[in-house]
Write a protein that holds these residues in place. Sequence first.
Motif, mmCIF file in Angstrom:
data_model
loop_
_atom_site.group_PDB
_atom_site.id
_atom_site.type_symbol
_atom_site.label_atom_id
_atom_site.label_comp_id
_atom_site.label_asym_id
_atom_site.label_seq_id
_atom_site.Cartn_x
_atom_site.Cartn_y
_atom_site.Cartn_z
ATOM 1 N N PRO A 249 0.814 -1.226 0.000
ATOM 2 C CA PRO A 249 0.000 0.000 0.000
ATOM 3 C C PRO A 249 0.841 1.268 0.000
ATOM 4 O O PRO A 249 0.381 2.306 -0.480
ATOM 5 C CB PRO A 249 -0.804 -0.118 1.291
ATOM 6 N N THR B 188 -4.687 -2.785 6.962
ATOM 7 C CA THR B 188 -5.393 -1.544 7.270
ATOM 8 C C THR B 188 -5.527 -1.417 8.794
ATOM 9 O O THR B 188 -5.467 -2.402 9.528
ATOM 10 C CB THR B 188 -6.800 -1.529 6.658
ATOM 11 N N ASP C 248 -8.371 -3.510 10.128
ATOM 12 C CA ASP C 248 -8.062 -4.937 10.254
ATOM 13 C C ASP C 248 -7.170 -5.218 11.457
ATOM 14 O O ASP C 248 -7.298 -6.251 12.112
ATOM 15 C CB ASP C 248 -7.363 -5.443 8.980
ATOM 16 N N ARG D 294 -11.413 6.073 8.480
ATOM 17 C CA ARG D 294 -10.027 5.685 8.754
ATOM 18 C C ARG D 294 -9.819 4.181 8.742
ATOM 19 O O ARG D 294 -8.689 3.714 8.741
ATOM 20 C CB ARG D 294 -9.578 6.228 10.115
ATOM 21 N N SER E 90 -10.147 1.860 6.579
ATOM 22 C CA SER E 90 -9.461 1.245 5.447
ATOM 23 C C SER E 90 -8.135 1.938 5.138
ATOM 24 O O SER E 90 -7.530 1.677 4.111
ATOM 25 C CB SER E 90 -10.362 1.251 4.220
ATOM 26 N N ALA E 91 -7.693 2.805 6.041
ATOM 27 C CA ALA E 91 -6.415 3.487 5.817
ATOM 28 C C ALA E 91 -5.271 2.605 6.306
ATOM 29 O O ALA E 91 -5.441 1.751 7.160
ATOM 30 C CB ALA E 91 -6.400 4.814 6.561
ATOM 31 N N TYR E 92 -4.095 2.830 5.732
ATOM 32 C CA TYR E 92 -2.898 2.093 6.136
ATOM 33 C C TYR E 92 -2.058 2.952 7.082
ATOM 34 O O TYR E 92 -2.148 4.182 7.038
ATOM 35 C CB TYR E 92 -2.087 1.707 4.900
#
Lengths: 312, 324
Positions: free
Chosen positions: A306, B108, B111, B147, B149-151
């Motif tokens: 990513p 993410t 997760d 947020r 699904s943000a890395y």
Amino acid sequence: MARYLFFRLLDMVPTVFLVLTMVFIAMRILPGDPALVALGPNADGGQLEAFREKMGLNEPLGLQYVTFLGNAVRFDFGHSLMSDVPIGTLIANNLPHTIYLTIASVVLGLVMGIPFGVYAATQRNKLPDSALRIYSLIGYAIPDFYLAAVLLIVFSLNLGWFPINGEGSGFWDGLHHIFLPALTLAMLKSAFLGRLTRTSLLEVLGRDYVRTARAKGARESRVIYRHALRNAMLPLSTGIGISILATLSGSVAIELVFNRPGIGRLLINAIQERDYPVIQAGVMMFAFFVILVNLAMDIVYLIADPRIRMKS
Amino acid sequence: MSEALLDIKDLTIEFGSGSQPLRVVDNISFAVSLGETVGIVGESGSGKSMTALSVLRLVPEAARVSGQIIFEGRDLLKLPKREMPAIRGKEIGMIFQEPMSSLNPLMTIGDQIDEAIRLHEDIPAPERRKRVLALLRLVGMPDPENRLSAYPDQFSGGMRQRVMAAIAMACNPKLLIADEPTTALDVTIQAQVLAMMLDIRARFNSSILLITHDLGVVAEICERVVVMYAGRILEDADARSLFSNARHPYTQGLLRSVPTLNDTRKRLYQIPGSVPPAGTIKAGCPFRPRCSVRMERCAVEMPPLRTYDPGHRVACWATAEAAA
């Protein structure tokens, strides 16, 4: 992402151009008269002249270059000097076998190498780790044609488990035929990939986020496969790319030893027969293969990481 | 004093083998009560982080840990290895010092928090999602829905430390261990993260073991303070009496080294010398070379921790003599 891919493809244009130019120059600076080499010492002046006319060798060099580029872009490589078969047909007949061998050996090499590397990394400095070290050392040291011959003698000649040569017909027969050649390449690949897996995994296992995964209560198998190995796969994918490319040089010897059709054998035969247009086409196929594998690896990175995805 | 949630007894951590192992934590004992916030203060190399890691048995494999770490009546050091994952994250949560590298860059945020719940509780995904969002709100993450699904790379250090806190608190642990949670952050962000920790404590009523070298942080949130130096506890007191009546010369030196706004001295006080490398002090008090009140006895014998006022323990011959 689409934008990145577009520019990445655009990036390939000068590389392809450079490859074509170098092939053109290489063929022109080779010693000897191509016509003489092609037709042999017994050809008379008229035959030589007719040949040069037919091949366009009398044209000015610049014009030859432009014609060559134009034909290459249209995938028109001319005809074989020996058999007069269009080279496009030769490649179409041989390339699938080399691709098939590449896929089979890479898959087998990954299946053998990665679990071995993971096992060695988790059993660091114990027996499995030493076993991998020795296996890798042998894999680095042994030449592919020699390993191919040993496997052929043991499993085909003496034990009779596998056919001695050919590519077989139909899927299962083909698989039966490809097993030993693929195994030969896969053993060399797994020696390299196993070692690489061990190194990258050990590096990742020392990272802070692996400690975080353990602190969350993840069991060791989950820590290794879900957290560590996924991160270790990033540096590893470069190694896999290198390993795929090594199949090319490997295929030359393997296709000869196992008498399988393929680009490697086509190229070797063409060199023996001084079949210039075929050599030219074969070298270009190899070069394109390298460019495509590099592109594929870049795309893999893009999908897997990513951080790179975000930047592009 | 209420019942101890965590009771560390005679904890020793050593590296290396043979006759000269490297002893990074030397025979320390202290306890954390239910709902109490205890700070371990010390310089780099004092063994405070190793102490924190040993509670979850996350010390490097090469380390040899002995003594007892009793958590809710069970000695964690005697537990079979395979039973530790059920404690980690569920009973004891942990926040680490390095927010920039403590999150998995390929997963993410959503997760990673979700995993902390899923590993311990069997609840359906939609409910887990609700819990993740609630946790993100709790740690002060703005706009949590977007947020998930943000890395990690899309976050600043302070935001990542909030995510770490959300992971640590995912299963409402009884004990939160925070190893220098604010050290890698800017001062303003430090204050925010401390406020977040106070908020967590207020809502969950968790006990907190806070590892830090920052006395300001200790003053902010700790009820009791353990001062460590070169692998040993030199002083252990409730925060109020430590700040008003520090008895060990090392603690006194540390307090004098804290800059204040109305300080008129030109130079800040500093304790002369530096922390000895682990294993170089073979006998006696490890602070002796830097101590202004050292005596002959200090070179021969390590002073034991002696209780002065209730709940105030000090390991110093000079203090003992002055009190006698």
